[in-house]
Design a protein around this motif. Structure first.
Motif, PDB file in Angstrom:
ATOM      1  N   LEU A 101       0.843  -1.193   0.000  1.00  0.00           N
ATOM      2  CA  LEU A 101       0.000   0.000   0.000  1.00  0.00           C
ATOM      3  C   LEU A 101       0.882   1.247   0.000  1.00  0.00           C
ATOM      4  O   LEU A 101       0.550   2.254  -0.636  1.00  0.00           O
ATOM      5  N   GLU A 102       2.024   1.156   0.658  1.00  0.00           N
ATOM      6  CA  GLU A 102       2.903   2.332   0.693  1.00  0.00           C
ATOM      7  C   GLU A 102       3.422   2.687  -0.701  1.00  0.00           C
ATOM      8  O   GLU A 102       3.572   3.864  -1.033  1.00  0.00           O
ATOM      9  N   VAL A 103       3.668   1.664  -1.524  1.00  0.00           N
ATOM     10  CA  VAL A 103       4.041   1.922  -2.917  1.00  0.00           C
ATOM     11  C   VAL A 103       2.903   2.677  -3.595  1.00  0.00           C
ATOM     12  O   VAL A 103       3.108   3.688  -4.269  1.00  0.00           O
ATOM     13  N   PRO A 121      -0.858  -3.729   7.749  1.00  0.00           N
ATOM     14  CA  PRO A 121      -0.926  -4.681   8.867  1.00  0.00           C
ATOM     15  C   PRO A 121       0.376  -4.813   9.646  1.00  0.00           C
ATOM     16  O   PRO A 121       0.515  -5.731  10.459  1.00  0.00           O
ATOM     17  N   GLU A 122       1.349  -3.913   9.444  1.00  0.00           N
ATOM     18  CA  GLU A 122       2.666  -4.067  10.083  1.00  0.00           C
ATOM     19  C   GLU A 122       2.575  -4.252  11.588  1.00  0.00           C
ATOM     20  O   GLU A 122       3.395  -4.928  12.197  1.00  0.00           O
ATOM     21  N   VAL A 123       1.550  -3.613  12.199  1.00  0.00           N
ATOM     22  CA  VAL A 123       1.412  -3.687  13.654  1.00  0.00           C
ATOM     23  C   VAL A 123       1.366  -5.137  14.130  1.00  0.00           C
ATOM     24  O   VAL A 123       1.874  -5.477  15.191  1.00  0.00           O
ATOM     25  N   GLU A 272       2.608 -20.164  11.368  1.00  0.00           N
ATOM     26  CA  GLU A 272       1.191 -20.412  11.084  1.00  0.00           C
ATOM     27  C   GLU A 272       0.990 -20.913   9.664  1.00  0.00           C
ATOM     28  O   GLU A 272       0.103 -21.708   9.391  1.00  0.00           O
ATOM     29  N   ARG A 273       1.818 -20.426   8.763  1.00  0.00           N
ATOM     30  CA  ARG A 273       1.678 -20.875   7.381  1.00  0.00           C
ATOM     31  C   ARG A 273       2.300 -22.252   7.179  1.00  0.00           C
ATOM     32  O   ARG A 273       1.852 -23.033   6.368  1.00  0.00           O
ATOM     33  N   GLU A 274       3.305 -22.536   7.964  1.00  0.00           N
ATOM     34  CA  GLU A 274       3.986 -23.821   7.791  1.00  0.00           C
ATOM     35  C   GLU A 274       3.117 -25.002   8.243  1.00  0.00           C
ATOM     36  O   GLU A 274       3.321 -26.134   7.790  1.00  0.00           O
TER      37      GLU A 274
HETATM   38  N1  3HC Z   1       6.950 -11.531   2.718  1.00  0.00           N
HETATM   39  C1  3HC Z   1       7.400 -12.784   2.494  1.00  0.00           C
HETATM   40  N2  3HC Z   1       6.601 -13.845   2.302  1.00  0.00           N
HETATM   41  C2  3HC Z   1       5.280 -13.631   2.328  1.00  0.00           C
HETATM   42  C3  3HC Z   1       4.730 -12.358   2.567  1.00  0.00           C
HETATM   43  C4  3HC Z   1       5.629 -11.272   2.760  1.00  0.00           C
HETATM   44  N3  3HC Z   1       5.195 -10.019   2.966  1.00  0.00           N
HETATM   45  N4  3HC Z   1       3.389 -12.457   2.563  1.00  0.00           N
HETATM   46  C5  3HC Z   1       3.104 -13.745   2.316  1.00  0.00           C
HETATM   47  N5  3HC Z   1       4.243 -14.460   2.181  1.00  0.00           N
HETATM   48  C6  3HC Z   1       4.356 -15.890   1.856  1.00  0.00           C
HETATM   49  C7  3HC Z   1       3.796 -16.777   2.952  1.00  0.00           C
HETATM   50  O1  3HC Z   1       4.775 -17.045   3.916  1.00  0.00           O
HETATM   51  C8  3HC Z   1       3.389 -17.996   2.177  1.00  0.00           C
HETATM   52  O2  3HC Z   1       4.556 -18.745   1.928  1.00  0.00           O
HETATM   53  P1  3HC Z   1       4.503 -20.343   1.822  1.00  0.00           P
HETATM   54  O3  3HC Z   1       3.592 -20.642   0.701  1.00  0.00           O
HETATM   55  O4  3HC Z   1       5.921 -20.689   1.585  1.00  0.00           O
HETATM   56  O5  3HC Z   1       3.980 -20.808   3.153  1.00  0.00           O
HETATM   57  C9  3HC Z   1       2.928 -17.450   0.844  1.00  0.00           C
HETATM   58  O6  3HC Z   1       3.518 -16.143   0.739  1.00  0.00           O
HETATM   59  C10 3HC Z   1       1.436 -17.321   0.711  1.00  0.00           C
HETATM   60  O7  3HC Z   1       0.930 -16.604   1.841  1.00  0.00           O
HETATM   61  P2  3HC Z   1      -0.448 -16.993   2.536  1.00  0.00           P
HETATM   62  O8  3HC Z   1      -0.466 -18.438   2.833  1.00  0.00           O
HETATM   63  O9  3HC Z   1      -0.632 -16.036   3.650  1.00  0.00           O
HETATM   64  O10 3HC Z   1      -1.462 -16.701   1.341  1.00  0.00           O
HETATM   65  P3  3HC Z   1      -2.932 -16.131   1.378  1.00  0.00           P
HETATM   66  O11 3HC Z   1      -3.367 -16.141  -0.020  1.00  0.00           O
HETATM   67  O12 3HC Z   1      -3.734 -16.817   2.416  1.00  0.00           O
HETATM   68  O13 3HC Z   1      -2.798 -14.598   1.871  1.00  0.00           O
HETATM   69  C11 3HC Z   1      -1.856 -12.380   1.951  1.00  0.00           C
HETATM   70  C12 3HC Z   1      -2.121 -13.647   1.095  1.00  0.00           C
HETATM   71  C13 3HC Z   1      -3.195 -11.753   2.357  1.00  0.00           C
HETATM   72  C14 3HC Z   1      -1.067 -11.416   1.117  1.00  0.00           C
HETATM   73  C15 3HC Z   1      -1.088 -12.794   3.225  1.00  0.00           C
HETATM   74  O14 3HC Z   1       0.023 -13.573   2.838  1.00  0.00           O
HETATM   75  C16 3HC Z   1      -0.577 -11.679   4.077  1.00  0.00           C
HETATM   76  O15 3HC Z   1      -1.319 -11.124   4.862  1.00  0.00           O
HETATM   77  N6  3HC Z   1       0.744 -11.365   3.950  1.00  0.00           N
HETATM   78  C17 3HC Z   1       1.444 -10.503   4.836  1.00  0.00           C
HETATM   79  C18 3HC Z   1       1.066  -9.062   4.674  1.00  0.00           C
HETATM   80  C19 3HC Z   1       1.926  -8.201   5.580  1.00  0.00           C
HETATM   81  O16 3HC Z   1       2.012  -8.394   6.774  1.00  0.00           O
HETATM   82  N7  3HC Z   1       2.566  -7.215   4.973  1.00  0.00           N
HETATM   83  C20 3HC Z   1       3.381  -6.312   5.696  1.00  0.00           C
HETATM   84  C21 3HC Z   1       4.794  -6.701   5.583  1.00  0.00           C
HETATM   85  S1  3HC Z   1       5.861  -5.653   6.469  1.00  0.00           S
HETATM   86  C22 3HC Z   1       6.071  -4.326   5.465  1.00  0.00           C
HETATM   87  O17 3HC Z   1       5.529  -4.272   4.399  1.00  0.00           O
HETATM   88  C23 3HC Z   1       7.008  -3.282   5.959  1.00  0.00           C
HETATM   89  C24 3HC Z   1       6.894  -2.022   5.191  1.00  0.00           C
HETATM   90  O18 3HC Z   1       6.072  -1.115   5.884  1.00  0.00           O
HETATM   91  C25 3HC Z   1       8.255  -1.397   4.980  1.00  0.00           C
END
Ligand code: 3HC
Length: 690
Positions: A101-103, A121-123, A272-274
């Motif tokens: 979203l930041e992008v 969702p970083e929190v 949780e994903r593993e």
């Molecule tokens: N980085 C690395 N891997 C990620 C990832 C991420 N941000 N998000 C998801 N993955 C990986 C998962 O670990 C999983 O890997 P696996 O298949 O090897 O187990 C795979 O991608 C699929 O993820 P899900 O099983 O969660 O897939 P869903 O389809 O159920 O959900 C999603 C997709 C809604 C995008 C969910 O993965 C999600 O909520 N992701 C995390 C979002 C998040 O927290 N983003 C913030 C990151 S921190 C950040 O951006 C910092 C910035 O402010 C600088």
């Protein structure tokens, strides 16, 4: 990683980084290159950034955290986007989360597909947005609303995002066509609005609303350093220049990445994903279709399970032995839905629709057309085997027969049928419609296909399913029983219930073991102890005195009319002292740290045995169970992760001491724990090895 194509003057950069288009170094590089090429190409007047697959961008690549930063860094990418001399439009095709979203916020406009979700969702990872989100989002939608979104970490849908002012257009027809048209128009008008320049949403009124929200957040701020940092960075929107705000955000973000709580939460994210990777189960194992379900037993548990099915849109028959029991069960379900309607989380129409999916019937024959039956009657092997024998006869071949037992031997239950390969344990946690954990108990002869079906059902019900093996109490309750014994022992040794509970809530649990016992009712454990010939002198004495917990108005605590929580009761304290003196124990005081050690180290020890026996496939699975079923504080990562942080040698030594002091040999370090401790290793170092 990033494909580009120019179409009628618009350069479309498409991110392709499966599975979720996380912004890894390669993606950042690809985007910066696309921006550079667009700037240099006279044929290009504007850019569109989009992604392939169902996610726009899931954020920063979490697995890169803690590693040396690679150029271009996230802030460099954000700057390049915002400063692009040609307008950049984000075409948000799916979830835009965190850095994703930041992008989009750094682009000059945002066009979203109707199904897109947007959030920061970083929190939840113990962080705050680290690429300008804390400064740009408030400028677009107001500080109070932005703060709430970032504090809760919950995404909003495309239409809501448009109403809030995050998104400019929701594309009803083709997303790329709409985004490209918008980009061209912006180029024609020379329009390149940047969120950083907005001041209109930041007003005196907004500040008051924001400060009111901050007050509401006091407890979270105290518990979690990232929430306090979020408050400070969002507040900077009022008091500081944009670049200063971004610098402050970056400073906090980099500090939080190193914080132990964030590390634990990131571990939990992957653990949780593993859990879905189950040994012996390949990705191609086909789940069976589940069109209809039946639940046997309309008690609190059975009713809760029926609600889970109805909420997931699966028609379910609730089965009881008599019409009266059925009526009580259905009435309880209605009450549960009514409470949701009163809270405003469910519409009256939706309540009716869900109730319409639940049919009550007397007699097991009603399970005939179910593809899955979940048995949720009381814990009695003879009753269960008789039900399973009948279900085997009544249901169609291929129907899955599941038991919700919390302790009993699923192999024995399966043996009551001619289809043990179709029998499985589905251990829900109370209240079943609320708790996210589902222990999927794979018995000796359960087929892979049935395990795969249970996992996909669990996910469809909104649960976190974790596969475990058969043993008394499976993973969660087996470990809990060690804590229960330790808690009782602390009382006889000199601690009081409120001291034990306070140590546990200070550790981070929402409730201590005695408040929890009072809530659940003391008679259940009493009955189990009697059937196993076990004793717990304090708990038994309370039950004998009819102090059965909250429902009786008294248990470990007393619950005066209208009181929201229990109060200390001198009568209980006298009773405990009496038990100690009868046992010849000289009472002494315990520090909170000692209480925590005595309660939790035996659980870790049992976790080691569970691992060694292969009842759980990985330490992560044990942690996920405790986090989602028993209220283990997420920022401590679960019992096994926590044990690694404490140090296994320390835990093993303390357990030796506890065993020597109490004469209880079961407290001796499990062989696996002893070995890892001696080798100076952690549970995490085991990986797949055992
Ligand atoms: N980085 C690395 N891997 C990620 C990832 C991420 N941000 N998000 C998801 N993955 C990986 C998962 O670990 C999983 O890997 P696996 O298949 O090897 O187990 C795979 O991608 C699929 O993820 P899900 O099983 O969660 O897939 P869903 O389809 O159920 O959900 C999603 C997709 C809604 C995008 C969910 O993965 C999600 O909520 N992701 C995390 C979002 C998040 O927290 N983003 C913030 C990151 S921190 C950040 O951006 C910092 C910035 O402010 C600088």
């Amino acid at each position: 990683m990033v494909r580009t194509a120019v179409n009628e003057g618009v350069l479309v950069a498409t991110i392709d980084n499966p599975p979720v288009n996380a912004l890894s170094a390669d993606v950042r590089r690809g985007l910066v290159e696309a921006l550079r090429n667009a700037a240099a190409d006279p044929q290009v007047s504007a850019l569109v950034i989009t992604s392939s697959g169902k996610t726009f961008i899931a954020g920063a690549d979490i697995s890169e955290f803690g590693k040396p930063p690679q150029s271009p860094t996230f802030p460099e990418l954000i700057q390049a986007l915002e400063e692009s001399p040609k307008p950049v439009v984000a075409a948000i095709n799916g979830a835009a989360l965190g850095g994703g979203l930041e992008v989009a916020l750094a682009c000059h406009a945002r066009v979203a597909a109707p199904g897109a979700k947007l959030g920061l969702p970083e929190v939840k990872l113990g962080l705050i947005p680290g690429a300008g989100g804390t400064q740009r989002l408030p400028r677009l939608i107001g500080a109070a609303t932005a703060f709430r979104m970032m504090r809760d970490g919950e995404p909003v849908g495309a239409a809501a995002a448009r109403d809030l002012g995050i998104v400019d257009i929701v594309a009803d027809s083709d997303l790329l066509v709409t985004a490209s048209m918008h980009a061209r128009e912006m180029a024609r008008n020379g329009s390149r609005p940047a969120a950083r320049d907005r001041r209109d949403r930041i007003t005196e009124e907004d500040r008051a609303a924001f400060e009111a929200l901050v007050k509401e957040t006091a407890r979270q701020m105290k518990e979690m350093p990232n929430v306090a940092a979020l408050v400070e960075t969002v507040r900077a929107v009022f008091d500081r220049a944009f670049d200063d705000g971004v610098a402050l955000e970056r400073e906090h973000f980099l500090r939080l990445i190193e914080d132990d709580r964030s590390k634990a939460l990131r571990y939990v994210f992957f653990a949780e994903r593993e859990t879905s990777r189950v040994p012996g189960l390949s990705k191609d194992t086909q789940a069976r279709p589940l069109r209809r379900a039946a639940v046997v037993g309309a008690g609190t548990m059975g009713g809760g399970i029926a609600i889970c099915f109805a909420n997931a849109g699966i028609p379910v028959t609730l089965i009881e032995t008599s019409e009266e029991a059925l009526a009580r069960g259905i009435a309880r379900i209605e009450q549960t839905y009514d409470a949701s309607v009163r809270r405003g989380t469910l519409s009256p129409e939706e309540k009716q629709r869900r109730l319409g999916l639940i049919a009550g019937r007397a007699g097991l024959e009603a399970a005939a057309d179910a593809d899955i039956v979940v048995e949720a009657v009381f814990e009695d092997m003879a009753v269960k085997t008789s039900i399973f024998g009948d279900l085997d006869r009544i249901t169609a071949p291929g129907a899955i027969l599941a038991t919700n037992t919390s302790y009993l031997d699923v192999n024995e239950i399966a043996a009551a049928t001619r289809r043990p390969e179709d029998v499985i344990g589905l251990h829900f946690f109370s209240p079943a419609n609320v708790m996210r954990l589902l222990e999927v108990v794979r018995a000796e002869r359960t087929s892979s296909e049935v395990v795969a079906t249970a996992l996909s059902l669990g996910r469809a019900l909104g649960k976190i399913p974790v596969v475990v093996g058969v043993c008394f109490g499976f993973v969660g309750n087996r470990m809990l029983s060690k804590r229960t014994v330790a808690a009782e022992r602390l009382l006889t040794a000199g601690a009081l219930p409120h001291e034990v509970d306070a140590a546990v809530t200070d550790f981070g649990f929402r409730m201590g073991p005695f408040a929890m016992a009072d809530l659940a009712g003391l008679d259940i454990g009493w009955r189990t102890r009697k059937s196993l010939g076990q004793k717990a002198p304090v708990a038994d004495a309370l039950c004998e005195a009819n102090r059965l917990g909250q429902k009786a108005g008294k248990g470990y605590y007393v619950y005066p009319e209208g009181a929201r929580s229990g109060e200390r009761d001198p009568e209980v304290e006298r009773l405990i002292e009496k038990v100690s003196s009868e046992l010849g124990i000289k009472r002494r005081s315990f520090t909170p740290d000692e209480i925590v050690e005595r309660l939790l180290y035996p659980m870790v020890n049992e976790g080691a045995r569970i691992l060694d026996e292969g009842i759980a496939a990985r330490t992560g699975d044990i942690d996920v169970i405790w986090l989602n079923g028993y209220g283990w504080p997420a920022w401590r990562g679960g019992p096994m992760y926590w044990a690694d942080q404490v140090g296994l040698a320390k835990i093993a030594d303390r357990l030796e001491a506890f065993a020597a002091e109490t004469g209880d040999d079961s407290l001796r370090p499990a062989p696996l724990l002893r070995r890892l401790a001696d080798e100076g290793r952690t549970f995490a170092s085991l990986g797949g090895e055992r």
